[in-house]
Design a protein around this motif. Structure first.
Motif, mmCIF file in Angstrom:
data_model
loop_
_atom_site.group_PDB
_atom_site.id
_atom_site.type_symbol
_atom_site.label_atom_id
_atom_site.label_comp_id
_atom_site.label_asym_id
_atom_site.label_seq_id
_atom_site.Cartn_x
_atom_site.Cartn_y
_atom_site.Cartn_z
ATOM 1 N N LEU A 163 32.811 29.907 33.284
ATOM 2 C CA LEU A 163 33.602 29.576 34.468
ATOM 3 C C LEU A 163 32.744 28.928 35.549
ATOM 4 O O LEU A 163 33.247 28.154 36.370
ATOM 5 N N ALA A 164 31.450 29.248 35.539
ATOM 6 C CA ALA A 164 30.549 28.705 36.559
ATOM 7 C C ALA A 164 30.395 27.188 36.464
ATOM 8 O O ALA A 164 29.917 26.554 37.406
ATOM 9 N N PHE A 165 30.797 26.610 35.320
ATOM 10 C CA PHE A 165 30.724 25.164 35.179
ATOM 11 C C PHE A 165 31.830 24.453 35.958
ATOM 12 O O PHE A 165 31.798 23.237 36.129
ATOM 13 N N LEU A 166 32.834 25.226 36.383
ATOM 14 C CA LEU A 166 33.888 24.643 37.200
ATOM 15 C C LEU A 166 33.317 24.285 38.576
ATOM 16 O O LEU A 166 32.251 24.775 38.952
ATOM 17 N N PRO A 167 33.983 23.430 39.318
ATOM 18 C CA PRO A 167 33.487 23.074 40.654
ATOM 19 C C PRO A 167 33.193 24.301 41.502
ATOM 20 O O PRO A 167 33.989 25.248 41.550
ATOM 21 N N ARG A 168 32.030 24.291 42.150
ATOM 22 C CA ARG A 168 31.573 25.446 42.920
ATOM 23 C C ARG A 168 32.577 25.871 43.992
ATOM 24 O O ARG A 168 32.742 27.057 44.276
ATOM 25 N N PHE A 169 33.246 24.892 44.555
ATOM 26 C CA PHE A 169 34.220 25.173 45.615
ATOM 27 C C PHE A 169 35.305 26.127 45.114
ATOM 28 O O PHE A 169 35.642 27.116 45.769
ATOM 29 N N TYR A 170 35.847 25.839 43.934
ATOM 30 C CA TYR A 170 36.923 26.668 43.374
ATOM 31 C C TYR A 170 36.416 28.048 42.975
ATOM 32 O O TYR A 170 37.102 29.056 43.185
ATOM 33 N N ILE A 171 35.230 28.100 42.377
ATOM 34 C CA ILE A 171 34.655 29.388 41.965
ATOM 35 C C ILE A 171 34.430 30.284 43.182
ATOM 36 O O ILE A 171 34.732 31.483 43.165
ATOM 37 N N HIS A 172 33.906 29.689 44.245
ATOM 38 C CA HIS A 172 33.593 30.454 45.449
ATOM 39 C C HIS A 172 34.839 31.116 46.033
ATOM 40 O O HIS A 172 34.864 32.330 46.277
ATOM 41 N N TYR A 173 35.877 30.345 46.207
ATOM 42 C CA TYR A 173 37.084 30.890 46.836
ATOM 43 C C TYR A 173 37.912 31.745 45.876
ATOM 44 O O TYR A 173 38.613 32.667 46.306
ATOM 45 N N ALA A 174 37.805 31.458 44.592
ATOM 46 C CA ALA A 174 38.464 32.325 43.609
ATOM 47 C C ALA A 174 37.819 33.699 43.599
ATOM 48 O O ALA A 174 38.509 34.736 43.516
ATOM 49 N N ALA A 175 36.482 33.737 43.699
ATOM 50 C CA ALA A 175 35.759 35.005 43.731
ATOM 51 C C ALA A 175 36.140 35.805 44.980
ATOM 52 O O ALA A 175 36.402 37.012 44.894
ATOM 53 N N ILE A 176 36.181 35.139 46.115
ATOM 54 C CA ILE A 176 36.566 35.813 47.359
ATOM 55 C C ILE A 176 37.986 36.376 47.229
ATOM 56 O O ILE A 176 38.256 37.529 47.596
ATOM 57 N N GLY A 177 38.885 35.556 46.675
ATOM 58 C CA GLY A 177 40.268 35.996 46.505
ATOM 59 C C GLY A 177 40.385 37.209 45.605
ATOM 60 O O GLY A 177 41.130 38.157 45.908
ATOM 61 N N LEU A 178 39.638 37.204 44.485
ATOM 62 C CA LEU A 178 39.683 38.343 43.563
ATOM 63 C C LEU A 178 39.099 39.596 44.203
ATOM 64 O O LEU A 178 39.642 40.694 44.040
ATOM 65 N N PHE A 179 37.979 39.451 44.918
ATOM 66 C CA PHE A 179 37.371 40.605 45.573
ATOM 67 C C PHE A 179 38.334 41.216 46.597
ATOM 68 O O PHE A 179 38.485 42.441 46.664
#
Length: 205
Positions: free
Chosen positions: A59-75
Motif C-alpha cells: 500500500l505504501a507504493f500508493l501516493p503518499r498523500f492518500y496513505i497519510h490521510y487514510a492512516a489518519i482516518g483509520l486511526f
C-alpha cells in the motif's frame, strides 16, 4: 525506526491483552505443555505480523498523500469506535470473549489427533491463533502502521508485543484473566489510536 518500534509494541500490547487470542493461549496452556503453546501462538502471530507488514508495504507504493490521510482516518475511526465500545461495555463483556475462545479451542480439540505429541499441539496452537487474528483490528492497524512508519521497526515492535502478551497468557493468564478489565483496555486502546492520529497529523505538517 524507534518510533515505529514503539508504536507497534504499544499498540499490540494494549490491544492483545484480554483479546480472544490471549484467552485461546490461556486455555491451551492449561491443557498442553506451555512451551509448545507459546511457540505455536507466537509463530502464528509473527506470521500474521509479517503478512500485515507486507500488505502495508504494498500500500505504501500508493501516493503518499492518500496513505497519510487514510492512516489518519483509520486511526481516528478505530479510536472513536473503541472508546464507544468501552462506554457500552458491561462486566459481562470479558466473559463473552472467554466463551468465544473456549468454543474455538473445543472445536480445535475435537480435530486434534495425537494430542500428546508435539507437532499436533503446535499445529493446533498456530491454526487457532492465526484464524482468530485474521481480520482483527490489530491486523488492520499493523497494516496501517507498516504503510506509514518504518516496516522493520513496526515488525519488531509488533512481534515483541505479541510475544509479551503470549508469555503472560501461558505463564499466568488463568490468574489474571478475571482481573483484566476489558473495558479499561478497550478505552486505552481507543486513546492510543487517537494519539497515533495526532502524531500522524503532526508529522505530516
Amino acid at each position: 525506526m524507534l518510533t515505529a518500534f514503539t508504536a507497534g509494541l504499544l499498540l499490540i500490547t494494549v490491544s492483545e491483552l484480554g483479546d480472544k487470542t490471549f484467552f485461546i493461549a490461556v486455555i491451551l496452556a492449561m491443557r498442553h505443555p506451555r512451551y509448545l503453546v507459546f511457540a505455536g501462538v507466537v509463530a502464528a502471530l509473527a506470521a500474521m505480523t509479517l503478512l500485515s507488514v507486507a500488505i502495508g508495504q504494498i500500500l505504501a507504493f500508493l501516493p503518499r498523500f492518500y496513505i497519510h490521510y487514510a492512516a489518519i482516518g483509520l486511526f481516528v475511526l478505530f479510536g472513536i469506535k473503541l472508546l464507544y465500545e468501552a462506554s457500552q461495555m458491561t462486566d459481562a463483556a470479558g466473559d463473552e470473549i472467554v466463551e468465544e475462545a473456549e468454543e474455538a479451542v473445543e472445536i480445535g480439540e475435537k480435530n486434534l489427533k495425537g494430542r500428546h505429541q508435539s507437532l499436533p499441539i503446535l499445529f493446533e496452537s498456530f491454526t487457532l491463533t492465526f484464524l482468530a487474528e485474521w481480520g482483527d483490528r490489530t491486523q488492520i492497524a499493523t497494516v496501517t502502521l507498516a504503510a506509514t512508519y518504518n516496516a522493520i521497526g513496526v515488525t519488531l515492535g509488533a512481534i515483541s508485543g505479541h510475544a509479551i502478551c503470549t508469555a503472560i497468557a501461558v505463564m499466568g493468564g488463568c490468574l489474571i484473566a478475571g482481573k483484566v478489565s476489558e473495558r479499561l483496555l478497550t478505552a486505552i486502546g481507543g486513546l492510543l489510536f487517537l494519539i497515533f492520529a495526532v502524531v500522524a497529523i503532526w508529522e505530516g505538517t
